[in-house]
Design a protein around this motif. Sequence first.
Motif, PDB file in Angstrom:
ATOM      1  N   PHE A  24      16.082  53.369  43.342  1.00 37.93           N
ATOM      2  CA  PHE A  24      15.129  52.310  43.009  1.00 37.93           C
ATOM      3  C   PHE A  24      15.227  51.113  43.939  1.00 37.93           C
ATOM      4  O   PHE A  24      14.347  50.257  43.940  1.00 37.93           O
ATOM      5  CB  PHE A  24      15.382  51.814  41.580  1.00 37.93           C
ATOM      6  N   GLU A  27      12.410  49.941  46.500  1.00 32.86           N
ATOM      7  CA  GLU A  27      11.201  49.533  45.790  1.00 32.86           C
ATOM      8  C   GLU A  27      11.376  48.162  45.139  1.00 32.86           C
ATOM      9  O   GLU A  27      10.535  47.267  45.276  1.00 32.86           O
ATOM     10  CB  GLU A  27      10.932  50.599  44.739  1.00 32.86           C
ATOM     11  N   PHE A  28      12.511  47.988  44.464  1.00 34.49           N
ATOM     12  CA  PHE A  28      12.740  46.736  43.741  1.00 34.49           C
ATOM     13  C   PHE A  28      12.853  45.557  44.695  1.00 34.49           C
ATOM     14  O   PHE A  28      12.252  44.498  44.486  1.00 34.49           O
ATOM     15  CB  PHE A  28      14.032  46.812  42.920  1.00 34.49           C
ATOM     16  N   SER A  58      15.937  41.118  34.624  1.00 35.72           N
ATOM     17  CA  SER A  58      15.142  42.086  33.860  1.00 35.72           C
ATOM     18  C   SER A  58      15.257  43.488  34.441  1.00 35.72           C
ATOM     19  O   SER A  58      14.970  44.472  33.758  1.00 35.72           O
ATOM     20  CB  SER A  58      13.685  41.635  33.798  1.00 35.72           C
ATOM     21  N   LEU A  59      15.676  43.561  35.680  1.00 37.60           N
ATOM     22  CA  LEU A  59      15.798  44.891  36.291  1.00 37.60           C
ATOM     23  C   LEU A  59      17.143  45.547  35.981  1.00 37.60           C
ATOM     24  O   LEU A  59      17.347  46.718  36.243  1.00 37.60           O
ATOM     25  CB  LEU A  59      15.628  44.793  37.812  1.00 37.60           C
ATOM     26  N   ARG A  61      18.637  46.967  33.712  1.00 34.10           N
ATOM     27  CA  ARG A  61      18.677  47.658  32.426  1.00 34.10           C
ATOM     28  C   ARG A  61      19.183  49.073  32.610  1.00 34.10           C
ATOM     29  O   ARG A  61      19.205  49.609  33.712  1.00 34.10           O
ATOM     30  CB  ARG A  61      17.314  47.609  31.773  1.00 34.10           C
ATOM     31  N   ARG A  63      18.088  51.912  32.076  1.00 32.70           N
ATOM     32  CA  ARG A  63      17.205  52.898  32.680  1.00 32.70           C
ATOM     33  C   ARG A  63      17.419  53.016  34.182  1.00 32.70           C
ATOM     34  O   ARG A  63      17.320  54.102  34.748  1.00 32.70           O
ATOM     35  CB  ARG A  63      15.756  52.488  32.390  1.00 32.70           C
ATOM     36  N   PHE A  64      17.735  51.898  34.838  1.00 32.06           N
ATOM     37  CA  PHE A  64      17.875  51.922  36.296  1.00 32.06           C
ATOM     38  C   PHE A  64      19.324  51.965  36.752  1.00 32.06           C
ATOM     39  O   PHE A  64      19.618  51.801  37.914  1.00 32.06           O
ATOM     40  CB  PHE A  64      17.199  50.684  36.908  1.00 32.06           C
ATOM     41  N   ARG A  68      23.767  56.473  34.675  1.00 32.11           N
ATOM     42  CA  ARG A  68      23.075  56.261  33.431  1.00 32.11           C
ATOM     43  C   ARG A  68      23.570  57.275  32.417  1.00 32.11           C
ATOM     44  O   ARG A  68      23.603  58.475  32.707  1.00 32.11           O
ATOM     45  CB  ARG A  68      21.592  56.448  33.695  1.00 32.11           C
TER      46      ARG A  68
ATOM     47  N   THR B  42       7.912  40.301  32.974  1.00 29.05           N
ATOM     48  CA  THR B  42       8.995  40.413  33.950  1.00 29.05           C
ATOM     49  C   THR B  42       8.866  41.722  34.713  1.00 29.05           C
ATOM     50  O   THR B  42       8.327  42.708  34.212  1.00 29.05           O
ATOM     51  CB  THR B  42      10.378  40.378  33.274  1.00 29.05           C
ATOM     52  N   GLY B  44      11.142  43.789  35.523  1.00 28.71           N
ATOM     53  CA  GLY B  44      11.910  44.870  34.901  1.00 28.71           C
ATOM     54  C   GLY B  44      11.105  45.586  33.837  1.00 28.71           C
ATOM     55  O   GLY B  44      11.128  46.818  33.740  1.00 28.71           O
ATOM     56  N   HIS B  47       8.460  47.823  35.542  1.00 29.82           N
ATOM     57  CA  HIS B  47       9.030  49.028  36.134  1.00 29.82           C
ATOM     58  C   HIS B  47       9.486  49.999  35.070  1.00 29.82           C
ATOM     59  O   HIS B  47       9.243  51.203  35.165  1.00 29.82           O
ATOM     60  CB  HIS B  47      10.194  48.663  37.059  1.00 29.82           C
ATOM     61  N   ARG B  70       6.501  43.220  52.925  1.00 34.79           N
ATOM     62  CA  ARG B  70       7.686  43.462  52.104  1.00 34.79           C
ATOM     63  C   ARG B  70       8.924  43.656  52.955  1.00 34.79           C
ATOM     64  O   ARG B  70       9.854  44.360  52.560  1.00 34.79           O
ATOM     65  CB  ARG B  70       7.475  44.699  51.243  1.00 34.79           C
ATOM     66  N   ARG B  74       9.143  50.267  51.833  1.00 37.68           N
ATOM     67  CA  ARG B  74       8.037  51.057  51.277  1.00 37.68           C
ATOM     68  C   ARG B  74       7.857  50.721  49.807  1.00 37.68           C
ATOM     69  O   ARG B  74       8.721  50.148  49.176  1.00 37.68           O
ATOM     70  CB  ARG B  74       8.348  52.543  51.439  1.00 37.68           C
TER      71      ARG B  74
END
Lengths: 880, 109
Positions: A24, A27-28, A58-59, A61, A63-64, A68, B42, B44, B47, B70, B74
């Motif tokens: 991820f 992308e993040f 917030s990212l 979490r 899930r990411f 996991r 947010t 998060g 996503h 960016r 990508r």
Amino acid sequence: MSQQSPEIPRFAIWLLESVCNDDFLEEFQGDLEELYAERRNHRSALMAQVLLWRDVVSLLRNRFRKHRSTQPMSFQPVLLTSYFTVAWRGILRNKGFSFINIAGLGAGLACCLLIGLYIQDELSYDAFHENGDRIFRVTTTETEGGRTAERASTYFPLAPTLQSEYAFVDKATRIFPYSALMILEDQRQFQEDQMVFVDSSFLEMFSFEMRIGESDSALDQPFSLVLTESAANRYFGNQNPFGEVVSMRTGRDVFDFTITGVLVDMPANSHISFEIAASFSSLRTIAPHMFHWFWPPVYSYVMLQDVSAEQTLLASFPDFQSKYHTSLGIERDYGLQPLADVHLRSGLENEMGPVGSIRHVYLFALVAFLILLIGCINFTNLSTARSAGRAREVGMRKTLGAKRLQLAGQFLSESFVTAFVSLGLGLILTWLLLPLFGSVTGKSFSFAVLGGGWNPVILVLLIAMVGLLTGSYPAFFLSSFRPILVLKGLVTHRGSAVTLIRRGLVVFQFAITSSLIVGTVVIQRQLDFLQNDRLGFDKEHVLVVPLRDMDNQINHESLKEAWTSDPRIVSVSASSGYPGYLEGLHDFIVVPEDAKDDSLSMLILTADHDFAETFGLEIVAGRDLSEEFETDASEGFLINESAAKKIGWTDPVGKKLTLSYYIRDHELKEGHVVGVVRDFQYMSFHRALDPIVFHVQENSFYNDFISVRLSGTDVRGAIAHLEEAWASFNPDRPFEYQFVDEVFDQMYRADNRLGKILGSFALLAVLIACLGLFSLAAYTTEQRTREIGIRKAMGASISNVVVLLSRQFMTLVFVAFMLAIPISFFVMRTWLDGFAARINMGAGIFLLSGAIALLIGVLSVGYQSMRAATANPATSLRHE
Amino acid sequence: MPVPSLGSFEELVLLAVCVLHEEAYGVRVLFEIQDQTGRTVTLGAVHATLYRLQEKGLLKSEMGGATDTRGGRRKRMFNATSAGFEAVRSSRDVRERMWSLMPQLKTSS
């Protein structure tokens, strides 16, 4: 990932990289950067940063996440109950281990609870007054002839003047402690020392509850009197005392007072404490000569309109002084002390009664915390020491699918269960020890207090803290085992880090214990030194009789003659004070011959001939004031060493001295020094020795006391003789006396108490630490059973084995003691600094404490080592 | 195949992806939702929802080309699957049906 825009903080990138799965990341980071650029177009940099951080968080979490977990953690009630069941079984299975943990923690908790109760009581002083935050005590600082005195007491006219001068002073009252003989209508007499005169606003300012009467008017009229319930009971039994008349005898005069109210007894946590309060306005008739700006015997309190007026009033004092004091020629300063500070943060002279000390409160809190910590360390150490035994259990649980967090939960719940059981034990111990603790501290505690207010919440939090503190390391450590390794039995002697931590904890534990031992030894030595070596006079067999009437004071000679005729009485001397009595010394100006200063403020003690003999003072040069020299009364002075030093005389005998003192007017007394006495302890040991000048003053009201030295044989008979002579001399006064050594014991009660309390808690700390060391030694020796068997089989002697086993622990104890030396040295030196005369903390104290600490170590480790060393190698080798 | 249930935020995200048609990726979806609803969202949350919808089979995604804005990184482009279209449509149908059944009453406050 090498490209990085300057706007995104490195830390955020690092956080994402370490938490989020690599899939991820690109992308993040791209998204964050784009978002930031977009936001910067129409927002401030700061706002954009804030929003960026919100998005980063917030990212983070599950899930990411990198690893996991596929199943969510389950903490179902069933699992929780199983935790506690298993924990409970564990406690029951290892009885010895659990006993040591629970006993140690329980005793530690009991200490905490007792000390907590004590601290709570100390902090609760004067907190019950409704307007307490607006009430301040006015204090005086006076510098005269080079001596500065900060006093809690002030002058008669101060309080009313402040009130009439400043509108923001809402109310003001004075408290004047007094003692007098009270005579009832039926001629019963009571000598009252717990008496005060207070202004009419007193009952309105302070929230003392009234049983009978009106608080806003009870003391308005002159010659009104308010009793507490216990005084009312003593005087009138169950009768309603309202409106009754009692007489007060002071000196030659008798005044009638009308009872206008009854107060509920003063609470124990009030620094103001009395049994009888009379209206201040009565003093206008009784003692009109006291209303002046020279003598500070009253305590003044002001109630301000609001708290902020404190600064205004402080700022007004210079103006106030120039208005009222310029003509007095005295340097004087006033201060304000919040009511809440009076008990613990005072440190002033002339306190109304004994006060506490915030330093003692901190010291006790620290000791309580340390003892609890020692108990906690026992638990942590024993748990990790037993890890070898539990490793298989951990491996099995993990194989069956237990997650690390669940295992940690399992071990934590064990420590929580232990902590709660210990709390039960601690509560029982507290309940049992409370009366004893009360008598040692001189307070009365109620066990029920623990259940009131926030206390239950605090208790639960305390237990949670103990549980976490003790359990988190074992939980972290035990749950980290790798199942395959432990099941193969490869983890039994694992990692030096664990042993290091365990040793560190033992060292820490014993450093605390040793410091407490050193502290106790220092305190005992210092108290001994003060109360015996340093005194400078002989306090045994001396009793003091107060002369409460002016007639007696002036005509005491005949009494003295009647008393000295008896062989059981060695000598008799009248004086204005005696060692241990905080008043009785008067500040007067002395003009010495050819000295560096031509006028000095000195403390003057009016003392009869034979004072030095009566108190066993040592004459260093010259002689005592004596009746054999007729001129001694009119022109003889006796001074102490400090006075000679202050004046700057090396050979004082025969030097001329002029004393400017006050009887009914200022008078001058010219004379010369006849002798010098060795310095002795007149006031509290916390003060430096004062320079004192003694002089005889015949037929004067200064002679408040007669001191009598008894020979020491047939003390009871001697006292009976004194009383008999007193009765014929002064029939309408009860005979009162006090032994000087008892007075001294009372004066140092707070210090003695500190010594006792600290001593017993130190003993307890030692005991708990010993328990821990004892069982730790038991576990490690048990683990080495086979090794010892082999060593013995190969020909090692018992002493070899004992040394082998004890060496490690003894090294730890030794290191701990080395650490304790500087710590305890600095802590105890600050304590000793509070005394004017103090012992040196020499090597002797540390050697003694070190010997005690090592002895304790030897006793707790040696037993285990001996047992292992004397065991038959044949059985040892069959072990496991 | 039964249509998977949609949460209200999931529905918003799915709708945004449909609206953005071929141009949907994290930040654009976020802005679209913020513009249309005025809600603060947010990154998060967006996503997490995107990936959840993908797991439910309502969205599909592939990595797009690099762009300068960016820092050369990508972006992952999302597109609605037919099941995704079906899901938003059926949710709209349910709503419309229910609106049509609503009596012509003035809403009282």
